[in-house]
Design a protein around this motif. Structure first.
Motif, mmCIF file in Angstrom:
data_model
loop_
_atom_site.group_PDB
_atom_site.id
_atom_site.type_symbol
_atom_site.label_atom_id
_atom_site.label_comp_id
_atom_site.label_asym_id
_atom_site.label_seq_id
_atom_site.Cartn_x
_atom_site.Cartn_y
_atom_site.Cartn_z
ATOM 1 N N VAL A 130 -12.114 -7.618 -5.402
ATOM 2 C CA VAL A 130 -12.644 -7.963 -4.076
ATOM 3 C C VAL A 130 -13.368 -9.296 -4.183
ATOM 4 N N ALA A 131 -13.059 -10.208 -3.291
ATOM 5 C CA ALA A 131 -13.703 -11.531 -3.293
ATOM 6 C C ALA A 131 -14.237 -11.834 -1.905
ATOM 7 N N ASP A 132 -15.314 -12.593 -1.868
ATOM 8 C CA ASP A 132 -15.896 -13.017 -0.595
ATOM 9 C C ASP A 132 -15.508 -14.469 -0.366
ATOM 10 N N LEU A 133 -14.768 -14.714 0.692
ATOM 11 C CA LEU A 133 -14.315 -16.070 1.000
ATOM 12 C C LEU A 133 -14.941 -16.587 2.296
ATOM 13 N N ALA A 134 -16.154 -16.107 2.598
ATOM 14 C CA ALA A 134 -16.808 -16.510 3.847
ATOM 15 C C ALA A 134 -17.030 -18.015 3.893
ATOM 16 N N ALA A 135 -17.396 -18.599 2.765
ATOM 17 C CA ALA A 135 -17.662 -20.041 2.739
ATOM 18 C C ALA A 135 -16.407 -20.850 3.047
ATOM 19 N N GLU A 136 -15.233 -20.267 2.798
ATOM 20 C CA GLU A 136 -13.969 -20.969 3.052
ATOM 21 C C GLU A 136 -13.369 -20.606 4.409
ATOM 22 N N GLY A 137 -14.101 -19.798 5.190
ATOM 23 C CA GLY A 137 -13.624 -19.458 6.524
ATOM 24 C C GLY A 137 -12.870 -18.148 6.620
ATOM 25 N N PHE A 138 -12.933 -17.326 5.535
ATOM 26 C CA PHE A 138 -12.245 -16.032 5.539
ATOM 27 C C PHE A 138 -13.225 -14.942 5.105
ATOM 28 N N PRO A 139 -14.170 -14.589 5.962
ATOM 29 C CA PRO A 139 -15.171 -13.600 5.553
ATOM 30 C C PRO A 139 -14.578 -12.198 5.392
ATOM 31 N N LEU A 140 -15.124 -11.465 4.405
ATOM 32 C CA LEU A 140 -14.758 -10.070 4.204
ATOM 33 C C LEU A 140 -15.318 -9.247 5.355
ATOM 34 N N SER A 141 -14.554 -8.250 5.816
ATOM 35 C CA SER A 141 -14.999 -7.421 6.937
ATOM 36 C C SER A 141 -15.152 -5.954 6.551
ATOM 37 N N GLY A 142 -14.489 -5.526 5.491
ATOM 38 C CA GLY A 142 -14.592 -4.132 5.064
ATOM 39 C C GLY A 142 -13.363 -3.699 4.297
ATOM 40 N N GLY A 143 -13.215 -2.391 4.163
ATOM 41 C CA GLY A 143 -12.074 -1.855 3.422
ATOM 42 C C GLY A 143 -11.768 -0.435 3.863
ATOM 43 N N ARG A 144 -10.579 0.040 3.505
ATOM 44 C CA ARG A 144 -10.170 1.411 3.842
ATOM 45 C C ARG A 144 -9.085 1.848 2.859
ATOM 46 N N LEU A 145 -8.751 3.107 2.922
ATOM 47 C CA LEU A 145 -7.621 3.629 2.166
ATOM 48 C C LEU A 145 -6.378 3.575 3.045
ATOM 49 N N ASP A 146 -5.256 3.261 2.437
ATOM 50 C CA ASP A 146 -3.988 3.225 3.162
ATOM 51 C C ASP A 146 -2.906 3.809 2.259
ATOM 52 N N TYR A 147 -1.687 3.865 2.764
ATOM 53 C CA TYR A 147 -0.594 4.480 2.002
ATOM 54 C C TYR A 147 0.633 3.575 2.049
ATOM 55 N N LEU A 148 1.089 3.164 0.859
ATOM 56 C CA LEU A 148 2.252 2.288 0.737
ATOM 57 C C LEU A 148 2.972 2.575 -0.574
ATOM 58 N N ASP A 149 4.257 2.311 -0.570
ATOM 59 C CA ASP A 149 5.036 2.401 -1.806
ATOM 60 C C ASP A 149 4.904 3.773 -2.468
ATOM 61 N N GLY A 150 4.712 4.808 -1.652
ATOM 62 C CA GLY A 150 4.629 6.164 -2.193
ATOM 63 C C GLY A 150 3.307 6.518 -2.836
ATOM 64 N N ARG A 151 2.248 5.771 -2.528
ATOM 65 C CA ARG A 151 0.958 6.057 -3.130
ATOM 66 C C ARG A 151 -0.185 5.541 -2.256
ATOM 67 N N THR A 152 -1.414 5.985 -2.581
ATOM 68 C CA THR A 152 -2.601 5.503 -1.880
ATOM 69 C C THR A 152 -2.981 4.134 -2.425
ATOM 70 N N VAL A 153 -3.281 3.213 -1.517
ATOM 71 C CA VAL A 153 -3.612 1.838 -1.913
ATOM 72 C C VAL A 153 -4.921 1.428 -1.257
ATOM 73 N N ALA A 154 -5.469 0.324 -1.749
ATOM 74 C CA ALA A 154 -6.672 -0.249 -1.139
ATOM 75 C C ALA A 154 -6.257 -1.255 -0.076
ATOM 76 N N ALA A 155 -6.917 -1.172 1.072
ATOM 77 C CA ALA A 155 -6.699 -2.150 2.135
ATOM 78 C C ALA A 155 -8.011 -2.874 2.377
ATOM 79 N N LEU A 156 -8.045 -4.144 2.055
ATOM 80 C CA LEU A 156 -9.223 -4.976 2.266
ATOM 81 C C LEU A 156 -9.015 -5.787 3.542
ATOM 82 N N VAL A 157 -10.047 -5.857 4.342
ATOM 83 C CA VAL A 157 -9.931 -6.513 5.646
ATOM 84 C C VAL A 157 -10.733 -7.805 5.642
ATOM 85 N N TYR A 158 -10.035 -8.888 5.964
ATOM 86 C CA TYR A 158 -10.667 -10.199 6.090
ATOM 87 C C TYR A 158 -10.419 -10.698 7.512
#
Length: 231
Positions: A130-158
């Motif tokens: 997880v990286a914070d890119l707020a200084a570059e104009g892409f601030p982190l907003s949060g995260g959630r669990l999601d499902y892809l490729d047959g498994r649970t994955v991390a979804a990071l929201v910017y």
């Protein structure tokens, strides 16, 4: 000289017998007329109806052939599976759209990477970078669990202004970038921009309605910030 009625009738019969038509002439004339009637084209209304009927059947046959061809092509397309990367890109795009429609972007809403990253502990069998890119104009907003490729994955929201960027991260499978560094590959699906890369044993997919140049900048910045540190 005057002639009696009997003499006049005899003269007429004699002249008629002298100029009588040959035997069978009437039969030949009748046969010729019947042949001509058969060979002649039917009257205009009948012939027009015949042509219309023939054209209708020909049109129906052409339609049937075209419809059969279209159905055959549709069945071939439905029976032909998408390549794995294309199928995954479709799934990533669908998950992004679903998150926007359901208004469920984050299970943990925070701009602090030190809050978002620990939230995944115990919920996943890996730790997403997880990286914070707020200084570059892409601030982190949060995260959630999601499902892809047959498994649970991390979804990071910017975010980038009013635009949402979903970043899906999970371990790369063997043969899909495991242990390799793959430069971002960019594509477009349903009007959304996608970027896919792999590094540090993880694969990542970023998707947004940003323009291609802005998503490219985001992907390159994120790869640089989350690249494994060499001792």
């Amino acid at each position: 000289m005057s002639m009696s009625d009997d003499e006049l009738g005899m003269l007429i019969r004699r002249q008629a017998a002298r100029h009588a038509p040959p035997a069978g002439l009437a039969q030949r004339i009748g046969q010729a007329l019947r042949t001509e009637a058969v060979a002649a084209p039917p009257p205009a209304p009948i012939r027009q109806r015949q042509l219309q009927r023939r054209g209708w059947w020909q049109g129906l046959a052409c339609f049937g052939t075209g419809a059969a061809t279209a159905w055959g092509l549709a069945l071939v397309l439905l029976a032909t599976p998408l390549p794995p990367s294309d199928a995954l890109a479709e799934a990533v795009t669908a998950n992004h759209v679903r998150s926007l429609m359901a208004a469920h972007l984050a299970d943990v809403a925070s701009t602090d990477q030190h809050t978002v990253k620990p939230w995944f502990a115990g919920k996943l069998d890996f730790s997403p970078p997880v990286a914070d890119l707020a200084a570059e104009g892409f601030p982190l907003s949060g995260g959630r669990l999601d499902y892809l490729d047959g498994r649970t994955v991390a979804a990071l929201v910017y975010r980038a202004g009013p635009h949402v960027i979903n970043l899906f991260v999970w371990p790369a499978a063997q043969g899909q970038g495991q242990g390799q560094v793959l430069a971002p590959v960019f594509s477009t699906r349903q009007g959304y921009q996608l970027a896919h890369w792999a590094q540090g044993g993880m694969q990542a997919w970023a998707v947004s309605d940003l323009n291609a140049a802005e998503l490219r900048t985001f992907a390159l910045l994120l790869r640089e910030r989350t690249a494994p540190r060499t001792p």
